[in-house]
Design an enzyme around this catalytic site. Structure first.
Site, PDB file in Angstrom:
ATOM      1  N   GLU A   1       0.628  -1.355   0.139  1.00 52.31           N
ATOM      2  CA  GLU A   1       0.048   0.059  -0.062  1.00 52.31           C
ATOM      3  C   GLU A   1       0.389   1.534   0.216  1.00 52.31           C
ATOM      4  O   GLU A   1       0.744   1.991  -1.215  1.00 52.31           O
ATOM      5  CB  GLU A   1      -0.662   0.067   1.619  1.00 52.31           C
ATOM      6  CG  GLU A   1      -1.908  -0.859   1.973  1.00 52.31           C
ATOM      7  CD  GLU A   1      -1.379  -2.504   1.985  1.00 52.31           C
ATOM      8  OE1 GLU A   1      -0.485  -2.595   2.080  1.00 52.31           O
ATOM      9  OE2 GLU A   1      -2.039  -2.702   2.599  1.00 52.31           O
TER      10      GLU A   1
ATOM     11  N   CYS B 249      -2.059  -2.835   7.174  1.00 55.78           N
ATOM     12  CA  CYS B 249      -1.112  -2.384   8.626  1.00 55.78           C
ATOM     13  C   CYS B 249      -1.436  -1.039   9.798  1.00 55.78           C
ATOM     14  O   CYS B 249      -2.216  -0.445   8.730  1.00 55.78           O
ATOM     15  CB  CYS B 249       0.127  -2.375   8.534  1.00 55.78           C
ATOM     16  SG  CYS B 249       1.149  -1.950   7.937  1.00 55.78           S
TER      17      CYS B 249
HETATM   18  N1  THU Z   1       1.711  -6.776   4.427  1.00 54.08           N
HETATM   19  C1  THU Z   1       1.379  -5.408   3.179  1.00 54.08           C
HETATM   20  O1  THU Z   1       2.393  -5.957   1.913  1.00 54.08           O
HETATM   21  N2  THU Z   1       0.251  -4.726   3.223  1.00 54.08           N
HETATM   22  C2  THU Z   1      -0.154  -5.562   4.180  1.00 54.08           C
HETATM   23  O2  THU Z   1      -1.838  -4.993   4.133  1.00 54.08           O
HETATM   24  C3  THU Z   1      -0.139  -6.095   4.855  1.00 54.08           C
HETATM   25  C4  THU Z   1       1.472  -7.300   5.538  1.00 54.08           C
HETATM   26  C5  THU Z   1       3.116  -7.503   3.763  1.00 54.08           C
HETATM   27  C6  THU Z   1       4.626  -6.534   5.246  1.00 54.08           C
HETATM   28  C7  THU Z   1       5.008  -7.776   4.765  1.00 54.08           C
HETATM   29  O3  THU Z   1       5.707  -7.610   3.367  1.00 54.08           O
HETATM   30  C8  THU Z   1       4.238  -9.523   4.666  1.00 54.08           C
HETATM   31  O4  THU Z   1       2.888  -8.676   3.932  1.00 54.08           O
HETATM   32  C9  THU Z   1       3.607  -9.622   5.552  1.00 54.08           C
HETATM   33  O5  THU Z   1       3.644  -9.200   6.827  1.00 54.08           O
END
Ligand code: THU
Length: 165
Positions: free
Chosen positions: A76, A113
């Site tokens: 994001e 997140c």
């Molecule tokens: N992650 C994202 O790219 N976006 C989200 O909304 C949740 C988590 C990624 C961070 C990390 O590289 C992996 O997903 C596991 O947490």
């Protein structure tokens, strides 16, 4: 004086992607496709984010992980940074998120997140425009009309003005 208060928000849930508005489905499809480009060797959780701008341009991002774990970035924030740098003034209107893990797209909708919620909220705040959030699971899709709904009582630049009034 004491007041009991509460905060709630409405969102929509779909069990079939075909029931989405065509523009939302297009954005979610892009998020699903771009997830396959993620660099996620440590978590194996490949995330794609597709951001639609006011002009109709779609800017996409994936998570890019790092051996120094905190140096990695979410899909994001990658999409938002890309749009901010390359399409200044073209305000984001919708953001779709999808994830691919193992051998398939995730069944459950992916939720941004806390860091990403903060960044989405800042985009809405600075542009004075809601960003419709499309959280894509394989057979469950959630649509939230404003990213700020996901971050109630948020910290924003107004909070910094507290001693300057
Ligand atoms: N992650 C994202 O790219 N976006 C989200 O909304 C949740 C988590 C990624 C961070 C990390 O590289 C992996 O997903 C596991 O947490």
């Amino acid at each position: 004086m004491k007041q009991d208060k509460s905060i709630s928000f409405n969102y929509k849930e779909f069990d079939k992607p075909e029931d989405l508005d065509p523009a939302d489905l297009e954005l979610l499809t892009k998020a699903r496709e771009i997830a396959l480009n993620a660099y996620a060797p440590y978590s194996g959780f490949m995330v794609g984010a597709a951001l639609r701008l006011e002009s109709g341009t779609i800017v996409a991002g994936t998570n890019v992980e790092n051996a120094a774990f905190p140096s990695g970035i979410c899909a994001e924030r990658n999409a938002i940074s890309n749009a901010s740098a390359n399409h200044p003034g073209d305000r984001p209107v919708a953001l779709a998120i999808a994830a691919f893990s193992g051998e398939d797209h995730s069944a459950e909708p992916v939720s941004p997140c806390g860091n990403c919620r903060q960044v989405i909220a800042e985009e809405e705040f600075r542009n004075r425009r809601n960003i419709r959030i499309i959280l894509g699971g394989k057979n469950k899709i959630r649509i939230i009309e404003s990213g700020s709904d996901l971050l109630p009582l948020q910290f924003n630049s107004d909070c910094l003005k507290v001693n300057r009034r």
